[in-house]
Motif scaffolding. Structure first.
Motif, PDB file in Angstrom:
ATOM      1  N   ARG A 252       0.837  -1.212   0.000  1.00 19.91           N
ATOM      2  CA  ARG A 252       0.000   0.000   0.000  1.00 19.91           C
ATOM      3  C   ARG A 252       0.868   1.258   0.000  1.00 19.91           C
ATOM      4  N   ALA A 281      -4.662  -5.975  -2.233  1.00 21.27           N
ATOM      5  CA  ALA A 281      -4.062  -4.662  -2.487  1.00 21.27           C
ATOM      6  C   ALA A 281      -4.168  -4.267  -3.957  1.00 21.27           C
ATOM      7  N   HIS A 284      -4.007  -0.725  -5.006  1.00 25.86           N
ATOM      8  CA  HIS A 284      -2.779  -0.020  -4.629  1.00 25.86           C
ATOM      9  C   HIS A 284      -1.614  -0.344  -5.559  1.00 25.86           C
TER      10      HIS A 284
END
Lengths: 328, 333
Positions: A252, A281, A284
């Motif tokens: 992240r 994630a 991200h």
């Protein structure tokens, strides 16, 4: 803090746990009189005697089974395989017996056994002595899989593995035994299932474990020097259970990731890491995650071919340049 | 081979209760397995189910010679070993039915019966994998300095695996208090022993490891009791292992999914073997020695019938495991 080798850190962990708990014993080939094929058990026979430091014949399958049986009735065996390549002879006991006994007995039979020994390639040992088999064991529910990179981690994780009530596959790095690091004099243990950020950074996450931590750290140095890229190095330390939180937190922040491992590409540890990150994630990530692994071949003997087969800082640099879109 | 030397006249009248106990035990095993076979045919038991019919004298005689705190390990043909050790028929039948009240909580099944409080430690379904595991219990006994014995039951097909030889070597080398009981029922699935083994006399294999061994008539419960008692003495008092070959015979197919006879053995052979039935054998001895009346025999059968009927009903009416049980017991705390 004392600076000691990875080998001696493991030796301290064994000694301290055997002093602390007289149900702990060590069994394997050459662990006693010979002081260990890699000298991890140096001095233990003299301190604890032959009933707790047990030399075996070359019979991996059955001394692993003896460990399973001893664990079922209340001892804490540490079964040493001279290398994990040889442990393949014992995989029936690790996978069919140790990993499943608690479940198929409906919770009646805890299995506090550690299977440990060196894995991965050393130098020119050829195809049958050079395998990193973490992924094989990590596939199996019921096992925990640990692969430390430093003397500090090796000691703290082995102590936790011995105290754990589950079967733990503990893979040491054959090329790490002589490496040195700081280890505190005082008592400590590192919980299983916790990754560690070995070097903080903001631009790319390098996921690694065992010997590839050194590869990632060397690559991170060069990335900083040559490209001004600040790489964050995350050492998994435990493969199963996998510390997904630490991975996600890092990605992240950096938005880019390269996963490095000594094992093969196909169905490797990195494949699992990539799977977790794409789900946890996805938003991200600024680039597909790339992997650096051993070449998808049995390990060759020739020095140049062997070098080409192993994951290297150069391969990591190339992968980082690609996830950073510095290179196509 | 240790001859079945018993005759009705040689039985000890003061041990009548003991003989009756052995007879009742064998009848219980027989009826349990017959009812399990019926339940399997009705689809109430799933998976593989390996019945023990014909071999009752082995588990009954051998386990009767043990102490309750001795450790037992068995193969996947192990309903009998759990029952003789004292696991209630209800808990064993419920496990076969996959129910939460089963001795492994419904997560083991026919091949993975466990009763740890009674030191019955499986139920192992990789042929011979429990041979080293049992030796591990023997290692732990020796390490702790207690006087228990670890006993392992396995079929004759297991003596050709590497772990059998590795383990016998270590058990003899380290003088472990372990008893290895090979139940030679003559067929590994459909392969006759003589088609799989270069040496027919399994007990002879102990010579390779300088280990004591005996061959016993596995259809004679008293012979099994006596041969095991000698091995127990050797293990408990002298910390030495023994290999026992029990020559027995299975009446049913390898599992409920397999034919009883056919390509690998004839119906005639089966009938011939049934003439040596272990229950009939002991019954005959007791009748000859005037130690069993018709009324006693009928009462014994009746009590077994009620016990097994109750076990089936209990298994039938028991609940399945809760859905959440799927994810418990993977790891210990």
């Amino acid at each position: 803090m004392a600076t000691i080798t990875y080998r001696d850190a493991l030796n301290q962990a064994l000694r301290e746990e055997m002093q602390r708990d007289d149900t702990v014993f060590l069994m394997g080939e050459e662990v006693g009189v010979y002081q260990g094929a890699y000298k991890v058990s140096r001095g233990l026979l003299e301190e604890f005697g032959p009933s707790r430091v047990v030399d075996t014949p070359i019979a991996e399958l059955s001394f692993a089974g003896i460990g399973v049986g001893a664990a079922m009735v209340g001892l804490r065996p540490v079964i040493e395989f001279m290398t994990w390549n040889f442990a393949l002879l014992a995989i029936d006991q690790v996978v069919n017996s140790a990993a499943k006994m608690l479940y198929m007995s409906g919770g009646q039979t805890p299995m506090p056994v550690v299977f440990r020994g060196p894995g991965g390639a050393a130098l020119q040992l050829g195809a049958q002595h050079s395998q990193a088999l973490e992924a094989w064991f990590a596939h199996v529910p019921g096992l925990k899989v640990v692969a430390p990179a430093t003397p500090y981690d090796a000691k703290g994780l082995l102590k936790s593995a011995i105290r754990d009530n589950n079967p733990v596959v503990f893979l040491e790095g054959e090329m790490l035994y002589n490496t040195k690091g700081e280890v505190p004099e005082e008592e400590y243990a590192i919980p299983l299932g916790s990754a560690e950020v070995k070097r903080a950074g903001t631009d790319v996450t390098l996921v690694c474990h065992s010997k590839t931590v050194a590869v990632a750290l060397r690559a991170a140095d060069r990335l900083a020097d040559e490209h001004g890229i600040a790489a964050e190095v995350v050492d998994l330390r435990t493969i199963r259970p996998l510390d997904v939180d630490t991975l996600v937190t890092s990605v992240r922040k950096t938005n880019r990731c390269v996963v490095i491992e000594e094992g093969w590409y196909f169905c490797g540890v990195g494949a699992q890491v990539v799977d977790e990150l794409q789900r946890e994630a996805f938003d991200h990530l600024d680039a597909p995650i790339l992997r650096v692994t051993q070449a998808d071949v049995p390990m060759p003997y020739n020095k140049l071919l062997e070098r080409a087969a192993k994951p290297s800082p150069e391969q990591v640099l190339e992968a980082v340049r690609r996830v950073a879109y510095l290179e196509r | 081979m240790t001859a079945a030397t018993h005759s009705g006249a040689s039985l000890d009248p003061t041990r009548k209760a003991f003989y009756h106990g052995l007879l009742r035990q064998m009848v219980q095993l027989r009826r349990f397995e017959e009812r399990a076979g019926e339940a399997y045919a009705q689809g109430r038991i799933g998976g593989f189910c390996h019945l023990y019919i014909g071999q009752e004298a082995v588990a009954t005689g051998a386990i009767s010679a043990l102490r309750d705190d001795d450790y037992l390990f068995a193969s996947y043909r192990e309903h009998a070993h759990a029952l003789v050790r004292g696991t209630p028929a209800r808990a064993v039948m419920a496990e076969l039915f996959g129910k939460a009240t089963g001795c492994s909580g419904g997560k083991g099944g026919s091949m993975h019966l466990f009763d740890a409080p009674r030191h019955f430690l499986g139920g192992h379904a990789i042929v011979g994998s429990h041979i080293p595991i049992a030796a591990g219990a023997g290692f732990a006994i020796k390490s702790r300095g207690t006087d228990q014995v670890a006993v392992c039951f396995f079929g004759e097909a297991a003596v050709n695996i590497g772990a059998f030889h590795e383990t016998l070597n270590m058990a003899a080398l380290w003088e472990l208090p372990a008893i290895f009981i090979c139940e030679n029922n003559r067929y590994g699935m459909g392969t006759a022993l003589e088609r799989a083994a270069a040496v027919y006399d399994i007990a002879h294999r102990a010579c390779s490891y300088d280990m004591a061994s005996e061959t016993a008539d596995g259809m004679d419960v008293l012979a099994m009791y006596e041969v095991t008692a000698r091995a127990v003495e050797r293990a408990r008092e002298r910390k030495l292992p023994t290999l026992i070959e029990a020559r027995t015979y299975r009446y049913m197919g390898h599992s409920m999914a397999d034919p009883i006879h056919g390509h690998y053995r004839t119906k005639e052979e089966l009938e011939e073997q049934k003439a040596r039935d272990p229950i009939e054998h002991l019954t005959g001895l007791l009748r000859e020695g005037e130690l069993l009346t018709d009324a006693e025999r009928d009462a014994l059968r009746q009590s077994v019938e009620e016990e097994i009927a109750d076990a089936v009903q209990f298994a039938d009416e028991s609940p399945d495991p809760e859905p959440g049980a799927l994810y418990t017991d993977v790891y210990a705390d």
